[in-house]
Design a protein around this motif. Structure first.
Motif, PDB file in Angstrom:
ATOM      1  N   GLU A  51       0.691  -1.103   0.084  1.00 39.88           N
ATOM      2  CA  GLU A  51      -0.148  -0.048   0.096  1.00 39.88           C
ATOM      3  C   GLU A  51       0.829   1.355  -0.052  1.00 39.88           C
ATOM      4  OE1 GLU A  51      -4.187  -1.094   1.751  1.00 39.88           O
ATOM      5  OE2 GLU A  51      -2.800  -0.304   3.133  1.00 39.88           O
ATOM      6  N   LEU A  52       1.943   1.289   0.798  1.00 45.72           N
ATOM      7  CA  LEU A  52       2.755   2.249   0.823  1.00 45.72           C
ATOM      8  C   LEU A  52       3.850   2.584  -0.302  1.00 45.72           C
ATOM      9  CD1 LEU A  52       3.160   2.258   4.644  1.00 45.72           C
ATOM     10  CD2 LEU A  52       2.179   3.914   3.675  1.00 45.72           C
ATOM     11  N   GLU A  53       3.755   1.462  -1.128  1.00 51.48           N
ATOM     12  CA  GLU A  53       4.744   1.250  -2.384  1.00 51.48           C
ATOM     13  C   GLU A  53       6.182   1.489  -2.009  1.00 51.48           C
ATOM     14  OE1 GLU A  53       2.858   3.199  -6.122  1.00 51.48           O
ATOM     15  OE2 GLU A  53       2.062   4.514  -4.320  1.00 51.48           O
ATOM     16  N   MET A 172       5.269  10.491   9.301  1.00 48.42           N
ATOM     17  CA  MET A 172       4.118   9.579   9.455  1.00 48.42           C
ATOM     18  C   MET A 172       3.062  10.480   8.655  1.00 48.42           C
ATOM     19  SD  MET A 172       2.571   7.608  12.100  1.00 48.42           S
ATOM     20  CE  MET A 172       1.642   8.741  12.660  1.00 48.42           C
ATOM     21  N   ILE A 173       3.164  11.793   8.905  1.00 51.39           N
ATOM     22  CA  ILE A 173       1.822  12.466   8.355  1.00 51.39           C
ATOM     23  C   ILE A 173       2.003  12.688   6.974  1.00 51.39           C
ATOM     24  CG2 ILE A 173       0.743  15.034   8.306  1.00 51.39           C
ATOM     25  CD1 ILE A 173      -0.014  12.868  10.755  1.00 51.39           C
ATOM     26  N   ASP A 174       3.197  12.477   6.252  1.00 50.46           N
ATOM     27  CA  ASP A 174       3.470  12.488   4.712  1.00 50.46           C
ATOM     28  C   ASP A 174       2.650  11.260   4.299  1.00 50.46           C
ATOM     29  OD1 ASP A 174       5.496  14.318   5.540  1.00 50.46           O
ATOM     30  OD2 ASP A 174       7.157  13.343   4.376  1.00 50.46           O
ATOM     31  N   SER A 175       2.629  10.290   4.606  1.00 49.25           N
ATOM     32  CA  SER A 175       2.096   9.025   4.417  1.00 49.25           C
ATOM     33  C   SER A 175       0.410   9.096   4.403  1.00 49.25           C
ATOM     34  CB  SER A 175       2.540   7.859   5.180  1.00 49.25           C
ATOM     35  OG  SER A 175       3.803   7.369   4.940  1.00 49.25           O
ATOM     36  N   LEU A 176       0.120   9.707   5.476  1.00 49.34           N
ATOM     37  CA  LEU A 176      -1.279   9.963   5.677  1.00 49.34           C
ATOM     38  C   LEU A 176      -1.752  10.923   4.610  1.00 49.34           C
ATOM     39  CD1 LEU A 176      -3.161  10.887   9.033  1.00 49.34           C
ATOM     40  CD2 LEU A 176      -3.649  11.645   6.991  1.00 49.34           C
ATOM     41  N   VAL A 177      -1.120  12.178   4.328  1.00 50.31           N
ATOM     42  CA  VAL A 177      -1.640  13.011   3.343  1.00 50.31           C
ATOM     43  C   VAL A 177      -1.458  12.405   1.863  1.00 50.31           C
ATOM     44  CG1 VAL A 177      -0.640  14.855   2.002  1.00 50.31           C
ATOM     45  CG2 VAL A 177      -0.573  15.205   4.354  1.00 50.31           C
ATOM     46  N   ARG A 178      -0.362  11.417   1.648  1.00 48.39           N
ATOM     47  CA  ARG A 178      -0.488  10.804   0.207  1.00 48.39           C
ATOM     48  C   ARG A 178      -1.690   9.965   0.198  1.00 48.39           C
ATOM     49  NH1 ARG A 178       2.467   6.999  -2.758  1.00 48.39           N
ATOM     50  NH2 ARG A 178       3.123   5.748  -1.123  1.00 48.39           N
ATOM     51  N   LEU A 179      -2.080   8.944   1.308  1.00 51.88           N
ATOM     52  CA  LEU A 179      -2.988   8.039   1.080  1.00 51.88           C
ATOM     53  C   LEU A 179      -4.399   8.385   1.562  1.00 51.88           C
ATOM     54  CD1 LEU A 179      -1.015   5.027   1.725  1.00 51.88           C
ATOM     55  CD2 LEU A 179      -1.751   5.592  -0.498  1.00 51.88           C
ATOM     56  N   LEU A 180      -4.416   9.786   2.012  1.00 57.63           N
ATOM     57  CA  LEU A 180      -5.973  10.059   2.509  1.00 57.63           C
ATOM     58  C   LEU A 180      -7.095  10.125   1.331  1.00 57.63           C
ATOM     59  CD1 LEU A 180      -7.440  10.941   5.086  1.00 57.63           C
ATOM     60  CD2 LEU A 180      -7.117  13.217   4.429  1.00 57.63           C
ATOM     61  N   PRO A 181      -6.739  10.417   0.218  1.00 57.23           N
ATOM     62  CA  PRO A 181      -7.632  10.179  -0.770  1.00 57.23           C
ATOM     63  C   PRO A 181      -8.391   8.955  -1.021  1.00 57.23           C
ATOM     64  CG  PRO A 181      -5.862  11.822  -1.617  1.00 57.23           C
ATOM     65  CD  PRO A 181      -5.411  11.106  -0.099  1.00 57.23           C
ATOM     66  N   ALA A 182      -7.386   7.823  -1.234  1.00 56.25           N
ATOM     67  CA  ALA A 182      -7.614   6.517  -1.091  1.00 56.25           C
ATOM     68  C   ALA A 182      -8.525   6.054   0.089  1.00 56.25           C
ATOM     69  CB  ALA A 182      -6.242   5.542  -1.289  1.00 56.25           C
ATOM     70  N   ALA A 183      -7.963   6.446   1.121  1.00 55.73           N
ATOM     71  CA  ALA A 183      -9.047   6.128   2.513  1.00 55.73           C
ATOM     72  C   ALA A 183     -10.284   6.739   2.230  1.00 55.73           C
ATOM     73  CB  ALA A 183      -8.156   6.643   3.571  1.00 55.73           C
ATOM     74  N   THR A 184     -10.427   7.923   1.833  1.00 48.60           N
ATOM     75  CA  THR A 184     -11.643   8.575   1.864  1.00 48.60           C
ATOM     76  C   THR A 184     -12.834   7.864   0.643  1.00 48.60           C
ATOM     77  OG1 THR A 184     -10.388  10.537   2.144  1.00 48.60           O
ATOM     78  CG2 THR A 184     -12.669  10.878   1.146  1.00 48.60           C
ATOM     79  N   ARG A 185     -11.889   7.370  -0.363  1.00 48.49           N
ATOM     80  CA  ARG A 185     -13.038   6.591  -1.202  1.00 48.49           C
ATOM     81  C   ARG A 185     -13.138   5.186  -0.595  1.00 48.49           C
ATOM     82  NH1 ARG A 185      -8.892   8.478  -4.777  1.00 48.49           N
ATOM     83  NH2 ARG A 185      -7.851   6.694  -4.883  1.00 48.49           N
ATOM     84  N   TYR A 186     -12.665   4.724   0.243  1.00 41.03           N
ATOM     85  CA  TYR A 186     -12.640   3.219   0.743  1.00 41.03           C
ATOM     86  C   TYR A 186     -13.986   2.882   1.305  1.00 41.03           C
ATOM     87  CZ  TYR A 186     -10.920  -1.278   2.521  1.00 41.03           C
ATOM     88  OH  TYR A 186     -10.984  -2.595   2.652  1.00 41.03           O
TER      89      TYR A 186
END
Ligand code: UD1
Length: 358
Positions: A51-53, A172-186
């Motif tokens: 997930e974090l590539e 850690m917030i860098d990862s959150l910011v990057r994957l938040l759009p995917a989490a919002t669509r989940y």
């Protein structure tokens, strides 16, 4: 210039990913990745890599579980020949787990520079294994990358020369910011609309049967008002089974992948946890967080963020929960430099300082 990253346990992966990605773009730097294998279950490790590539590790030490001494010693024994063979210019370690300390010790004793990402955090609670790991790792490090001002203050108080301290913000917030759009669509299927999200794994909370029973009892009370969704850490699951504790009222899940857990966090009415990183993620998301500990090494989550310490065995949990349910949850703000670019700042510093240092 060769940078060797070491990761081992779940909370390391979301911290290392942004640094690996940022350095990947710098063509003057070569990097490699060692996984100690401290966490080895697919849902505690592999799923985070995909997930974090994060690229597949160049080396996996496969150390697995064990007592602190055994785990730390085994990582050291297996990591030493890797450093000797690969001759990195710097070893980068993350957070406060046993893998962090073990790798830092090996590198420092071989005369290789150490960079510590998430330096300077202090709970001032010497009974926490992570506090020992944090203090010793910082003492061994040449580059101390701090997430917030309190980190700088702690390090200066301990006598760390100022030129070694670099406030870069929260990776850690860098990862959150990057994957938040995917989490919002989940898609959230089969879960209640309103729920408290719980995580629990600190030895001080789960290794003592009485304390664990008390906490699970409190969560049972919470579940009368609000559904309790609880992805269970393997350590905690073991303890619940060993002690034969009742958890019927709770919605138990296996440990979740990063994006799914983020999706659950952002939609939670409240998060109840004893984790370090989750205190920070909820602060960024503006979700109320009740931390089942008497102290925190992340004080900005309390002073600026949405975090409230409730202690593991107090009535404060009920009291704070009623406040949240009544719509008067504490409001927070996002701490400075928690902006999604901490990894880039680390890459900038390493690129300029490492070239300069040869
Ligand atoms: C470790 C870190 C802690 C971090 C946590 C996140 C240290 C001292 N502690 O604690 O700071 O917050 O990771 O999860 O490094 N287990 C499995 N499968 C796994 C991993 C562990 O079943 O993939 C079980 C084993 O029974 C093991 C137990 O969990 O004995 C504890 O694992 P360990 O890595 O020793 O510590 P954590 O509690 O995960």
């Amino acid at each position: 210039m060769h940078i060797l990253h070491v990761v081992g346990a779940r909370p390391n992966f979301m911290k290392a990913a942004p640094v690996l990605h940022a350095l990947e773009k710098r063509k003057t730097l070569e990097q490699s990745l060692v996984h100690t294998g401290q966490h080895y279950d697919a849902n505690m490790s592999d799923v985070f890599f995909s997930e974090l590539e994060i690229p597949a590790p160049d080396v996996n030490l496969n150390v697995g579980s064990g007592s602190h001494a055994r785990q730390t010693a085994e990582i050291m024994t297996l990591f030493e020949p890797i450093v000797l063979e690969r001759k990195p210019d710097i070893v980068l370690v993350y957070g406060d787990v046993n893998s962090t300390l073990a790798a830092a010790l090996v590198a420092a004793k071989l005369g290789v520079r150490v960079g510590h990402v998430e330096a300077g955090l202090r709970s001032f609670d010497w009974s926490m294994p992570e506090e020992i790991n944090r203090v010793v790792t910082d003492r061994l490090s040449d580059f101390l990358f701090t997430p917030s001002e309190d980190g700088d203050t702690n390090l200066k108080r301990e006598g760390v020369p100022i030129e070694k301290i670099h406030r870069v913000g929260n990776v850690m917030i860098d990862s959150l910011v990057r994957l938040l759009p995917a989490a919002t669509r989940y898609p959230m299927n089969g879960l209640p609309d309103r729920y408290a999200l719980v995580t629990l794994h600190r030895p001080s909370n789960v290794d003592n049967c009485k304390t664990l029973a008390k906490i699970l009892g409190s969560l049972g009370e919470v579940s009368k008002e609000l559904a309790v969704v609880f992805p269970v850490h393997p350590r905690t699951r073991q303890r619940i089974l060993e002690a034969g504790l009742k958890v019927d009222a709770l919605y138990l899940l296996d440990p979740l992948p990063y994006i799914e857990f983020l999706a659950l966090q952002r939609r939670a009415v409240v998060v109840i946890t004893d984790s370090g990183g989750i205190q920070e993620e909820t602060t960024y998301l503006g979700v109320p967080c009740l931390t089942l500990r008497n102290n925190t090494e992340r004080p900005v989550t309390v002073s600026l963020g949405t975090n409230v310490l409730v202690g593991p065995e107090s009535e404060d949990l009920e009291c704070e929960l009623s406040r949240i349910m009544a719509g008067s949850a504490k409001k927070g703000t996002i701490p400075p430099l928690w902006d999604g670019h901490a990894g880039e700042r680390i890459a900038d510093i390493l690129e300029s300082r490492l070239q300069y240092a040869v």
